[in-house]
Design a protein around this motif. Structure first.
Motif, short mmCIF file in Angstrom:
data_model
loop_
_atom_site.label_atom_id
_atom_site.label_comp_id
_atom_site.label_asym_id
_atom_site.label_seq_id
_atom_site.Cartn_x
_atom_site.Cartn_y
_atom_site.Cartn_z
N GLN A 1 5.21 17.32 -5.68
CA GLN A 1 4.38 16.20 -5.26
C GLN A 1 4.73 14.94 -6.05
O GLN A 1 4.96 15.00 -7.25
N ARG A 2 4.75 13.80 -5.35
CA ARG A 2 4.95 12.51 -6.01
C ARG A 2 3.60 11.92 -6.38
O ARG A 2 2.60 12.12 -5.69
N LEU A 3 3.61 11.17 -7.47
CA LEU A 3 2.38 10.54 -7.94
C LEU A 3 2.19 9.19 -7.27
O LEU A 3 3.10 8.35 -7.25
N VAL A 4 0.98 8.98 -6.73
CA VAL A 4 0.56 7.66 -6.26
C VAL A 4 -0.44 7.14 -7.28
O VAL A 4 -1.51 7.72 -7.47
N ASP A 5 -0.07 6.07 -7.97
CA ASP A 5 -0.91 5.47 -9.00
C ASP A 5 -1.70 4.35 -8.35
O ASP A 5 -1.20 3.25 -8.11
N LYS A 6 -2.99 4.65 -8.05
CA LYS A 6 -3.84 3.66 -7.38
C LYS A 6 -4.71 2.95 -8.42
O LYS A 6 -5.63 3.52 -8.99
N LEU A 7 -4.35 1.72 -8.71
CA LEU A 7 -5.18 0.86 -9.56
C LEU A 7 -4.93 -0.57 -9.05
O LEU A 7 -3.86 -1.13 -9.30
N PRO A 8 -5.89 -1.14 -8.33
CA PRO A 8 -5.63 -2.40 -7.63
C PRO A 8 -4.97 -3.48 -8.49
O PRO A 8 -3.96 -4.06 -8.11
N LEU A 9 -5.52 -3.72 -9.67
CA LEU A 9 -5.01 -4.84 -10.46
C LEU A 9 -3.75 -4.51 -11.27
O LEU A 9 -3.30 -5.32 -12.08
N ASN A 10 -3.16 -3.33 -11.01
CA ASN A 10 -1.77 -3.14 -11.46
C ASN A 10 -0.86 -4.13 -10.75
O ASN A 10 0.31 -4.26 -11.10
N LEU A 11 -1.42 -4.81 -9.76
CA LEU A 11 -0.71 -5.91 -9.11
C LEU A 11 -0.18 -6.91 -10.15
O LEU A 11 0.89 -7.50 -9.97
N MET A 12 -0.94 -7.06 -11.25
CA MET A 12 -0.51 -7.98 -12.31
C MET A 12 0.59 -7.38 -13.19
O MET A 12 1.24 -8.09 -13.93
N GLN A 13 0.78 -6.07 -13.11
CA GLN A 13 1.70 -5.37 -14.00
C GLN A 13 2.98 -4.95 -13.31
O GLN A 13 3.75 -4.13 -13.84
N LEU A 14 3.25 -5.51 -12.12
CA LEU A 14 4.43 -5.07 -11.38
C LEU A 14 5.74 -5.40 -12.10
O LEU A 14 6.75 -4.72 -11.91
N GLY A 15 5.73 -6.44 -12.92
CA GLY A 15 6.92 -6.74 -13.71
C GLY A 15 7.26 -5.62 -14.66
O GLY A 15 8.43 -5.21 -14.79
N LEU A 16 6.25 -5.10 -15.32
CA LEU A 16 6.46 -3.97 -16.23
C LEU A 16 6.87 -2.72 -15.45
O LEU A 16 7.78 -1.98 -15.85
N ALA A 17 6.19 -2.47 -14.32
CA ALA A 17 6.53 -1.30 -13.51
C ALA A 17 7.98 -1.35 -13.06
O ALA A 17 8.71 -0.35 -13.11
N GLN A 18 8.42 -2.54 -12.63
CA GLN A 18 9.81 -2.69 -12.18
C GLN A 18 10.79 -2.47 -13.31
O GLN A 18 11.87 -1.90 -13.13
N ARG A 19 10.43 -2.91 -14.53
CA ARG A 19 11.33 -2.76 -15.67
C ARG A 19 11.51 -1.29 -16.04
O ARG A 19 12.61 -0.84 -16.36
N LEU A 20 10.43 -0.52 -16.00
CA LEU A 20 10.50 0.88 -16.41
C LEU A 20 10.98 1.78 -15.27
O LEU A 20 11.64 2.79 -15.52
N TRP A 21 10.62 1.45 -14.03
CA TRP A 21 10.97 2.28 -12.87
C TRP A 21 11.53 1.37 -11.76
O TRP A 21 10.82 1.05 -10.79
N PRO A 22 12.75 0.96 -11.87
CA PRO A 22 13.33 0.07 -10.84
C PRO A 22 13.32 0.67 -9.45
O PRO A 22 13.36 -0.07 -8.45
N GLU A 23 13.26 2.01 -9.35
CA GLU A 23 13.26 2.67 -8.04
C GLU A 23 11.84 2.89 -7.50
O GLU A 23 11.68 3.46 -6.41
N ALA A 24 10.83 2.45 -8.25
CA ALA A 24 9.45 2.70 -7.83
C ALA A 24 9.14 1.96 -6.53
O ALA A 24 9.58 0.83 -6.32
N GLN A 25 8.36 2.60 -5.66
CA GLN A 25 7.90 1.97 -4.44
C GLN A 25 6.49 1.42 -4.66
O GLN A 25 5.69 2.01 -5.40
N ILE A 26 6.22 0.32 -3.99
CA ILE A 26 4.94 -0.37 -4.17
C ILE A 26 4.28 -0.54 -2.82
O ILE A 26 4.91 -1.02 -1.85
N ILE A 27 3.03 -0.11 -2.72
CA ILE A 27 2.21 -0.33 -1.53
C ILE A 27 1.24 -1.46 -1.88
O ILE A 27 0.40 -1.32 -2.77
#
Length: 727
Positions: free
Chosen positions: A556-582
């Motif tokens: 199973q893949r993890l879906v991390d649902k936290l609305p205001l992670n919208l502000m942290q997408l720069g960090l998410a992209q840096r650590l997981w460049p292959e991460a998908q964003i909904i």
């Protein structure tokens, strides 16, 4: 002397010895009473015990030895000894009065009333017995009778500090705070060192909402010394005015100074709970319950604490334990009913509300919960009728907020939009005072947005050191969006797919950020030259926060649902460049209005929704930051509009699953069943997501257009950016 004469002489000698022993015992009892009065308790006890050896029927020695046992907290022994004295002197008014005191201290209130009334029958003018009667009646909740008895005691013993203290307690229990304060002050004017009256005066100030006066009183009394109960009073005064760290320090000192005092340990647990120190609070509650398994309030509060931590089965068990001990414990029953409602166990919740109404039909919290259940059952008019009045002025501010928010929801459902908006505005106005400390210098959320907005430029991102990217299958899927954009609905749709595990509102990404902030360059500057070891450490911080928050089956893949992670997408992209964003979207005016209509648990981000002006400026700041990310980073992102999901559920979900590389499964359609299986849902949308798809909230903002003109100016341009008609 013949045999008969010798026997008669022996009997006479024995009688003389018995008389001598009785006289010796009486003398010892009198000596013990003298020592007792001088405060030499050890000497008094030796005399009393020797007296009883000389004469087991020595009533005074048994009586006063019982008093010594009571002073040491040995209530069972005290009661046995005083009753022994009363077998010799059944009409001894003093012994009857003291027996009543011991029975009262041991919780035998009805027996205490019988004993003290017997004392008064023997000595009607015994003022001290009248004081005991007043205390007994107060313990039974018979306030009017208690007040009468205590005022009679004061006629017999004018200015008696103990009578004044008990009378003050009765007035305090009745909410007559001014009279209570005057009465406690009168007791202190007679006996300045009367600690019980001093503490009760502080309790009165606290009950009257005068936390600063209570704090001042406690600090003055503590100057030059340390007293556990005064420290406890200081702690609760500090907590009442929001100084949680100081309150915790004082509560810890109080409990440490008197480790045997379970009430102080319980109060420490309450302070820890209110300060957000939940693990410590749980330890303290369980320590209290280990020593006092029948401590009802500790079970009730432990249940509430476990409920907040989503440990729902444990919480329910603790609350039901409290109710087994005391079926009339309103807070425990209210928490149980609230938990059942939030878990959508509506029939059980309604049964608990019915029991609450039997206890206190007009209690504000009960009315709010009953109205919520009516609304969820579709009885909107009945729900609105329950809360048609203004909330009681003497109810806590948080409860008045609940009342007004629920009132607004029902008026909105009835189409009474002007009245609904007024209710939401009044509710938020009450919350502004609580939220004030979360704005200004403490508004970390806005400061972070400003910092990230300035840092993320194409030039800066272009200079990032290369990192080995984890595979897509090993990367989280980030479900983000502004609060109230439909993320909870998407959560339960995705959770119905066998190859996805959804984690709800866990600050795992923020855990990674905090670890990076400790690096020499700090965050976000460290992202530019981030090394493999540092990136891997940040990912470990993330996955450690995930562990235990969600259960994932193999594959199973993890879906991390936290609305205001919208502000942290720069960090998410840096650590997981292959991460998908909904990226969940909803009309900007609807989003901001809906946030304004929600009774959020306040933090520095949610405090931005207490006014429409703040909500609009916050929305604009968050979306500007997202636009910056989209311009500077290769985000693998799909946008899902709430309105499109309502119009074409199957088409939009199919498109979303295809984005994630997944096939359609029927489980995604039955998201309401998924929501029901979860039990409690920890977002304001918990009740909506169990209803299925509905359209009444779509473009709701149009009903409130006259009130939203300033907001429309702030966020209207974003509507066209996201494909909505110009507003």
């Amino acid at each position: 002397m013949n045999r008969k004469e010798r026997r008669a002489a022996a009997r006479g000698a024995g009688s003389d010895r018995g008389q001598n022993r009785a006289a010796r015992a009486a003398s010892l009892a009198a000596e013990g009473a003298g020592l007792h009065g001088q405060g030499d308790l050890a000497g008094a006890e030796r005399c009393y015990r020797e007296a009883l050896k000389q004469d087991p029927a020595q009533a005074q020695a048994a009586h006063y030895l019982g008093l010594l046992a009571a002073q040491s907290g040995r209530l069972a022994e005290a009661e046995r000894l005083i009753r022994k004295a009363l077998t010799q002197r059944p009409r001894d008014a003093e012994a009857l009065r003291n027996l009543a005191k011991v029975e009262l201290a041991g919780g035998k209130v009805e027996a205490a009333e019988g004993s003290v009334r017997a004392a008064l029958a023997e000595a009607p003018d015994d003022g001290e017995a009248a004081i005991v009667l007043g205390a007994v009646l107060a313990a039974q909740g018979r306030a009017a009778d208690a007040e009468t008895a205590l005022r009679q005691a004061l006629e017999l013993l004018p200015g008696h500090p103990e009578a004044l203290n008990h009378l003050g307690g009765v007035l305090l229990a009745e909410g007559r705070f001014g009279e209570a304060a005057e009465t406690f002050q009168a007791a202190l004017s007679v006996a300045p060192g009367f600690g019980e009256a001093l503490i009760n005066l502080g309790e009165t100030h606290l009950a009257a909402g005068e936390a600063e006066r209570a704090e001042k009183l406690a600090r003055q009394a503590l100057s030059g010394g340390s007293h556990p109960r005064l420290l406890d009073l200081l702690s609760r005064a500090l907590a009442a005015r929001g100084a949680s760290s100081e309150a915790l320090e004082a509560a810890t000192a109080a409990a440490t100074a008197a480790p045997q005092d379970l009430q102080l340990r319980y109060n420490l647990a309450v302070t820890q709970q209110e300060a957000g120190r939940w693990p410590e609070a749980e330890v303290s509650y369980r320590a209290v319950l280990a020593q006092a398994p029948d401590f009802t309030a500790a079970w009730a509060n432990l249940g509430a604490l476990l409920q907040k931590q989503e440990r729902l089965e444990e919480a329910e068990a603790a609350l039901r334990k409290a109710l087994a001990l005391d079926p009339s414990h309103r807070e425990a029953r209210l928490n149980l009913a609230t938990g059942l409602e939030q878990a959508s166990r509506l029939t059980e919740a309604a049964e608990e509300v019915q029991r609450l109404e039997e206890l206190a039909s007009d209690h504000p919290a009960t009315r709010v919960l009953a109205a919520r259940l009516d609304r969820r059952a579709g009885r909107i008019e009945a729900a609105a009728e329950r809360l048609a009045e203004v909330p009681p002025a003497d109810a806590p501010a948080v409860l008045r907020e609940d009342w007004l928010f629920e009132r607004g929801r029902n008026l909105d459902r009835l189409g009474q939009y002007e009245e609904a908006f007024a209710a939401f505005a009044d509710a938020n106005a009450l919350a502004v005072e609580r939220g004030a400390a979360l704005r200004g210098e403490q508004d970390q959320s806005r400061r972070l947005i400003e910092t990230l907005q300035a840092r993320f430029t194409p030039e800066w991102v272009g200079g990032w050191s290369p990192l080995v990217a984890p595979e897509r299958a090993e990367s989280p899927i980030f479900l983000v969006g502004f609060p109230r954009s439909g993320t909870t609905l998407l959560h339960h749709i995705l959770a119905g797919h066998s190859q996805l595990a959804v984690m709800e509102e866990v600050e795992a990404l923020d855990a990674a950020r905090r670890g990076l902030a400790d690096l020499p360059l700090g965050f976000p500057d460290c992202l530019e030259s981030l090394g493999e070891a540092e990136a891997e450490a940040a990912r470990r911080d993330y996955w450690q926060a995930v562990e235990g928050a969600v259960v994932r089956a193999p594959g199973q893949r993890l879906v991390d649902k936290l609305p205001l992670n919208l502000m942290q997408l720069g960090l998410a992209q840096r650590l997981w460049p292959e991460a998908q964003i909904i990226f969940a979207l909803r009309h900007p005016c609807d989003v901001c209005l809906s946030a304004f209509m929600q009774n959020f648990d306040l933090n520095d981000a949610m405090a931005n929704f207490l006014t429409l002006k703040d909500a609009g400026s916050y929305y604009d700041a968050v979306m500007r930051l997202h636009h910056t990310y989209a311009q500077t980073l290769p985000l693998d992102e799909m946008r899902v509009r709430y309105e499109d999901l309502l119009e074409d559920f199957e088409g939009e979900v199919t498109r979303l699953l295809a984005f994630l590389g997944l096939e359609w499964e029927e489980g995604v359609r039955d998201f309401t069943a998924t929501a029901h299986k979860r039990g409690r849902i920890n977002t304001p949308s918990y009740s909506q997501v169990t209803e299925g798809l509905y359209t009444r909230a779509r473009y709701r903002w149009q009903h409130y257009r006259p009130q939203l003109e300033p907001l429309i100016e702030q966020v209207g341009p974003w509507a066209t950016t996201f494909g909505y008609p110009a507003v």
